[in-house]
Write a protein that holds these residues in place. Structure first.
Motif, PDB file in Angstrom:
ATOM      1  N   GLU A   1       0.828  -1.210   0.000  1.00 23.01           N
ATOM      2  CA  GLU A   1       0.000   0.000   0.000  1.00 23.01           C
ATOM      3  C   GLU A   1       0.857   1.253   0.000  1.00 23.01           C
ATOM      4  OE1 GLU A   1      -3.470   2.177   2.699  1.00 23.01           O
ATOM      5  OE2 GLU A   1      -3.047   0.045   2.948  1.00 23.01           O
ATOM      6  N   ASP A   2       1.863   1.294   0.860  1.00 25.56           N
ATOM      7  CA  ASP A   2       2.727   2.473   0.921  1.00 25.56           C
ATOM      8  C   ASP A   2       3.593   2.599  -0.329  1.00 25.56           C
ATOM      9  OD1 ASP A   2       1.820   3.463   3.358  1.00 25.56           O
ATOM     10  OD2 ASP A   2       3.223   2.236   4.520  1.00 25.56           O
ATOM     11  N   ALA A   3       4.047   1.475  -0.860  1.00 22.18           N
ATOM     12  CA  ALA A   3       4.831   1.515  -2.096  1.00 22.18           C
ATOM     13  C   ALA A   3       4.002   2.095  -3.233  1.00 22.18           C
ATOM     14  CB  ALA A   3       5.328   0.116  -2.456  1.00 22.18           C
ATOM     15  N   ALA A   4       2.735   1.713  -3.298  1.00 14.19           N
ATOM     16  CA  ALA A   4       1.844   2.264  -4.330  1.00 14.19           C
ATOM     17  C   ALA A   4       1.682   3.771  -4.156  1.00 14.19           C
ATOM     18  CB  ALA A   4       0.491   1.564  -4.273  1.00 14.19           C
ATOM     19  N   LYS A   5       1.521   4.215  -2.924  1.00 21.59           N
ATOM     20  CA  LYS A   5       1.417   5.653  -2.668  1.00 21.59           C
ATOM     21  C   LYS A   5       2.678   6.385  -3.125  1.00 21.59           C
ATOM     22  CE  LYS A   5      -1.573   5.480   1.437  1.00 21.59           C
ATOM     23  NZ  LYS A   5      -1.626   5.775   2.898  1.00 21.59           N
ATOM     24  N   ALA A   6       3.840   5.826  -2.768  1.00 14.59           N
ATOM     25  CA  ALA A   6       5.106   6.474  -3.116  1.00 14.59           C
ATOM     26  C   ALA A   6       5.266   6.606  -4.626  1.00 14.59           C
ATOM     27  CB  ALA A   6       6.275   5.684  -2.533  1.00 14.59           C
TER      28      ALA A   6
ATOM     29  N   GLU B   1       1.080  15.941 -10.957  1.00 13.27           N
ATOM     30  CA  GLU B   1       1.313  16.435 -12.316  1.00 13.27           C
ATOM     31  C   GLU B   1       0.215  15.998 -13.281  1.00 13.27           C
ATOM     32  OE1 GLU B   1       3.580  18.534 -13.091  1.00 13.27           O
ATOM     33  OE2 GLU B   1       4.647  18.501 -11.166  1.00 13.27           O
ATOM     34  N   GLY B   2      -0.889  15.442 -12.739  1.00 12.58           N
ATOM     35  CA  GLY B   2      -2.001  15.042 -13.593  1.00 12.58           C
ATOM     36  C   GLY B   2      -1.774  13.758 -14.344  1.00 12.58           C
ATOM     37  N   VAL B   3      -0.897  12.906 -13.865  1.00 11.01           N
ATOM     38  CA  VAL B   3      -0.555  11.660 -14.546  1.00 11.01           C
ATOM     39  C   VAL B   3      -1.030  10.481 -13.705  1.00 11.01           C
ATOM     40  CG1 VAL B   3       1.342  10.218 -15.374  1.00 11.01           C
ATOM     41  CG2 VAL B   3       1.418  12.701 -15.692  1.00 11.01           C
ATOM     42  N   THR B   4      -1.641   9.502 -14.318  1.00 12.77           N
ATOM     43  CA  THR B   4      -2.162   8.334 -13.619  1.00 12.77           C
ATOM     44  C   THR B   4      -1.444   7.064 -14.046  1.00 12.77           C
ATOM     45  OG1 THR B   4      -3.862   7.954 -15.302  1.00 12.77           O
ATOM     46  CG2 THR B   4      -4.440   9.410 -13.459  1.00 12.77           C
ATOM     47  N   PHE B   5      -1.483   6.068 -13.150  1.00  9.06           N
ATOM     48  CA  PHE B   5      -0.907   4.748 -13.415  1.00  9.06           C
ATOM     49  C   PHE B   5      -2.031   3.728 -13.532  1.00  9.06           C
ATOM     50  CE2 PHE B   5       3.003   6.637 -12.072  1.00  9.06           C
ATOM     51  CZ  PHE B   5       4.040   5.779 -12.420  1.00  9.06           C
ATOM     52  N   ASP B   6      -1.946   2.848 -14.516  1.00 12.70           N
ATOM     53  CA  ASP B   6      -2.843   1.706 -14.560  1.00 12.70           C
ATOM     54  C   ASP B   6      -2.523   0.775 -13.391  1.00 12.70           C
ATOM     55  OD1 ASP B   6      -3.988   2.714 -16.817  1.00 12.70           O
ATOM     56  OD2 ASP B   6      -3.098   1.234 -18.199  1.00 12.70           O
ATOM     57  N   ASP B   7      -3.542   0.043 -12.920  1.00 11.82           N
ATOM     58  CA  ASP B   7      -3.339  -0.857 -11.785  1.00 11.82           C
ATOM     59  C   ASP B   7      -2.228  -1.872 -12.052  1.00 11.82           C
ATOM     60  OD1 ASP B   7      -5.336   0.419 -10.439  1.00 11.82           O
ATOM     61  OD2 ASP B   7      -6.866  -1.090 -10.849  1.00 11.82           O
ATOM     62  N   ASP B   8      -2.243  -2.473 -13.240  1.00 11.96           N
ATOM     63  CA  ASP B   8      -1.240  -3.498 -13.516  1.00 11.96           C
ATOM     64  C   ASP B   8       0.154  -2.896 -13.673  1.00 11.96           C
ATOM     65  OD1 ASP B   8      -1.812  -2.269 -15.910  1.00 11.96           O
ATOM     66  OD2 ASP B   8      -2.095  -4.116 -17.053  1.00 11.96           O
ATOM     67  N   ALA B   9       0.232  -1.610 -14.027  1.00 10.68           N
ATOM     68  CA  ALA B   9       1.533  -0.936 -14.079  1.00 10.68           C
ATOM     69  C   ALA B   9       2.095  -0.769 -12.667  1.00 10.68           C
ATOM     70  CB  ALA B   9       1.393   0.425 -14.756  1.00 10.68           C
ATOM     71  N   VAL B  10       1.233  -0.438 -11.713  1.00 10.34           N
ATOM     72  CA  VAL B  10       1.648  -0.302 -10.312  1.00 10.34           C
ATOM     73  C   VAL B  10       2.116  -1.656  -9.779  1.00 10.34           C
ATOM     74  CG1 VAL B  10       0.900   0.283  -7.979  1.00 10.34           C
ATOM     75  CG2 VAL B  10       0.098   1.637  -9.914  1.00 10.34           C
ATOM     76  N   GLU B  11       1.371  -2.694 -10.066  1.00  9.31           N
ATOM     77  CA  GLU B  11       1.741  -4.033  -9.591  1.00  9.31           C
ATOM     78  C   GLU B  11       3.117  -4.440 -10.115  1.00  9.31           C
ATOM     79  OE1 GLU B  11      -1.682  -7.021  -9.200  1.00  9.31           O
ATOM     80  OE2 GLU B  11      -2.387  -5.636 -10.740  1.00  9.31           O
ATOM     81  N   LEU B  12       3.372  -4.222 -11.394  1.00  7.01           N
ATOM     82  CA  LEU B  12       4.666  -4.593 -11.966  1.00  7.01           C
ATOM     83  C   LEU B  12       5.781  -3.756 -11.348  1.00  7.01           C
ATOM     84  CD1 LEU B  12       6.409  -6.160 -13.943  1.00  7.01           C
ATOM     85  CD2 LEU B  12       5.845  -4.456 -15.700  1.00  7.01           C
ATOM     86  N   ALA B  13       5.548  -2.475 -11.166  1.00  2.00           N
ATOM     87  CA  ALA B  13       6.570  -1.595 -10.589  1.00  2.00           C
ATOM     88  C   ALA B  13       6.951  -2.030  -9.175  1.00  2.00           C
ATOM     89  CB  ALA B  13       6.072  -0.152 -10.581  1.00  2.00           C
ATOM     90  N   ILE B  14       5.960  -2.404  -8.386  1.00  3.39           N
ATOM     91  CA  ILE B  14       6.245  -2.839  -7.015  1.00  3.39           C
ATOM     92  C   ILE B  14       6.994  -4.167  -7.020  1.00  3.39           C
ATOM     93  CG2 ILE B  14       5.179  -3.588  -4.851  1.00  3.39           C
ATOM     94  CD1 ILE B  14       3.015  -1.499  -5.338  1.00  3.39           C
ATOM     95  N   ARG B  15       6.656  -5.031  -7.959  1.00  2.12           N
ATOM     96  CA  ARG B  15       7.369  -6.315  -8.052  1.00  2.12           C
ATOM     97  C   ARG B  15       8.832  -6.087  -8.452  1.00  2.12           C
ATOM     98  NH1 ARG B  15       7.249  -9.931 -12.312  1.00  2.12           N
ATOM     99  NH2 ARG B  15       5.314  -9.060 -13.129  1.00  2.12           N
TER     100      ARG B  15
ATOM    101  N   GLN C   1      10.523  -4.150  -5.387  1.00  2.00           N
ATOM    102  CA  GLN C   1      10.338  -4.825  -4.096  1.00  2.00           C
ATOM    103  C   GLN C   1       9.981  -3.844  -2.978  1.00  2.00           C
ATOM    104  OE1 GLN C   1      13.385  -8.005  -3.303  1.00  2.00           O
ATOM    105  NE2 GLN C   1      14.317  -7.192  -5.174  1.00  2.00           N
ATOM    106  N   GLY C   2       9.495  -2.677  -3.367  1.00  2.00           N
ATOM    107  CA  GLY C   2       9.054  -1.704  -2.374  1.00  2.00           C
ATOM    108  C   GLY C   2      10.154  -0.880  -1.749  1.00  2.00           C
ATOM    109  N   TYR C   3      11.406  -0.985  -2.255  1.00  2.38           N
ATOM    110  CA  TYR C   3      12.477  -0.175  -1.684  1.00  2.38           C
ATOM    111  C   TYR C   3      12.347   1.274  -2.157  1.00  2.38           C
ATOM    112  CZ  TYR C   3      14.803  -4.233   0.220  1.00  2.38           C
ATOM    113  OH  TYR C   3      15.091  -5.345   0.956  1.00  2.38           O
ATOM    114  N   PRO C   4      12.328   2.240  -1.230  1.00  2.69           N
ATOM    115  CA  PRO C   4      12.049   3.636  -1.595  1.00  2.69           C
ATOM    116  C   PRO C   4      12.946   4.196  -2.693  1.00  2.69           C
ATOM    117  CG  PRO C   4      11.868   3.377   0.760  1.00  2.69           C
ATOM    118  CD  PRO C   4      12.400   2.068   0.238  1.00  2.69           C
ATOM    119  N   TYR C   5      14.265   3.958  -2.605  1.00  3.70           N
ATOM    120  CA  TYR C   5      15.157   4.506  -3.629  1.00  3.70           C
ATOM    121  C   TYR C   5      14.865   3.884  -4.990  1.00  3.70           C
ATOM    122  CZ  TYR C   5      19.304   5.842  -6.222  1.00  3.70           C
ATOM    123  OH  TYR C   5      20.141   6.348  -7.184  1.00  3.70           O
TER     124      TYR C   5
END
Length: 426
Positions: free
Chosen positions: A259-264, A272-286, A289-293
């Motif tokens: 949840e926090d990784a998705a927020k970050a 900036e008016g830009v949105t992410f598709d749900d599956d794009a967020v899922e792939l990015a977190i995978r 691995q949720g590391y902030p940097y």
């Protein structure tokens, strides 16, 4: 879960104004210690620091903290946030990054920073007896060094006698903290010393800081030390002073939950008016691995790939190559470049075993050596901050995903011959 979370975010999105490819509007900040647009998942630590300051202001004791964690989890960012909180509360903030210096250089750095803090607390023209006393103790601290040498003091304040002049770093720094704390208390203010990379402090320096904080806690003075460093800090602090575990908490920060990784990732783009598709967020977190940097770096690369006001899964997949290349060329490479060939082979052998902590004997076996032969190399890598020991006999990488990088950077394991000492000719 991502879909409901995303719908919550999207309500706050601005109408699309810019193309994602606009580099100037890129909201991600993959820079060392740079605060991201939004800091998430650390509210408990920010609250704990706020409580620490407020209790000290009321002459009540509270455990300070030394934050531990791997590289890239946001420890430096947290210290920066602590500094902002302290300044808003009217405290003087001293910020240092520890280095492997001898005690004389450490004294010089501390004198310079604490002198500046005192002058901000109380300009010289308005010094009270307590402020002048603090200045005199600082002068004594500056010139009380061992036989290796001294350094010049840049003000004409006479040195105190019997305080800050013992020639013992712990005793001298304790005198300085007490005098400075008393001067701050008189002004209804406080001093927060924030030190990053604490693991690079010498044992005598860490011991001095812990002893000084111990005395200010006993005196109920508004001065404290908060640190951040690699996971071995708790053990080092306990070795330096047995009562460190009662003076400090040692919170560990790691990767963000989903949840926090998705927020970050999502919320900076929404600004900036830009949105992410749900599956794009899922792939990015995978991938991250949720590391902030890592989230900041991947977000930065995705920004230059996507078009218009929407980030799709394909955009994240396309940006992955640039993301890994950037990490390999900077975040990872800068650490490997410091290693000798034998140290590199040790790291490569660890990577072959996987990302989890590895037993010293298993690494030696992969290298075709005895543990005693490569033990000094392991110790060197720990001293360099590339490895740490989560438990006796085991070592782990201090950098997330370093094992994967080593497999990419060094495809074949090559172990140099261990050089034997040459006998002296008669």
């Amino acid at each position: 879960m991502f879909r409901s979370l995303y719908r919550c975010f999207i309500k706050r999105a601005k109408p699309p104004k810019l193309r994602v490819v606009d580099a100037v509007s890129n909201p991600y900040t993959p820079n060392a210690g740079a605060a991201p647009e939004i800091v998430v998942g650390r509210d408990d630590l920010l609250e704990a620091f706020t409580v620490l300051l407020q209790r000290l202001e009321r002459s009540r004791t509270e455990q300070s903290m030394i934050i531990t964690g791997l590289r890239g989890v946001g420890k430096t960012v947290l210290l920066g946030k602590f500094g902002e909180i302290a300044r808003r509360a009217g405290w003087e903030v001293v910020e240092l990054e520890a280095s492997k210096h001898d005690d004389t250089r450490f004294r010089q750095a501390m004198f310079s920073q604490l002198k500046a803090a005192l002058l901000r607390l109380s300009p010289r023209a308005r010094w009270t007896d307590r402020a002048r006393r603090a200045a005199e103790v600082l002068s004594a601290f500056a010139v009380s060094v061992d036989q290796k040498g001294t350094f010049s003091v840049s003000w004409d304040v006479p040195a105190a006698e019997g305080a800050g002049d013992h020639g013992d770093l712990s005793m001298d720094l304790t005198d300085v903290f007490v005098a400075l704390g008393e001067a701050a208390e008189e002004q209804d203010r406080g001093v927060a010393l924030l030190i990053d990379e604490v693991q690079f402090l010498g044992r005598s320096q860490l011991e001095a800081l812990i002893q000084a904080v111990h005395k200010t806690v006993q005196r109920r003075l508004p001065i404290t030390f908060v640190g951040a460093g690699l996971p071995q800090i708790a053990e080092l602090a306990g070795d330096a002073k047995s009562y460190a575990e009662r003076l400090f908490t040692f919170p560990t920060v790691g990767s963000l939950d989903e949840e926090d990784a998705a927020k970050a990732l999502v919320e900076p783009a929404l600004v900036e008016g830009v949105t992410f598709d749900d599956d794009a967020v899922e792939l990015a977190i995978r991938i991250t691995q949720g590391y902030p940097y890592f989230i900041q770096e991947l977000g930065y690369q995705v920004w230059g790939v996507a078009t218009e006001h929407r980030v799709r899964r394909a955009d994240v997949a396309t940006a992955r190559e640039a993301y890994e290349a950037k990490l390999d060329g900077s975040f990872f490479r800068v650490r490997l470049d410091r290693a000798t060939p034998l140290q590199t082979s040790y790291l490569r052998a660890m990577a072959e075993l996987g990302s989890k902590p590895q037993k010293a004997s298993d690494v030696a076996r992969v290298m075709g050596r005895e543990s005693t032969q490569v033990g000094p190399t392991r110790a060197e890598l720990i001293d360099m901050g590339l490895l740490y020991t989560p438990e006796h006999g085991y070592a782990a990488f201090t950098v997330p995903d370093f094992d994967a990088f080593m497999l990419r950077a060094v495809p074949e394991l090559h172990v140099p011959e261990i050089q034997k000492r040459k006998r002296r000719d008669d």
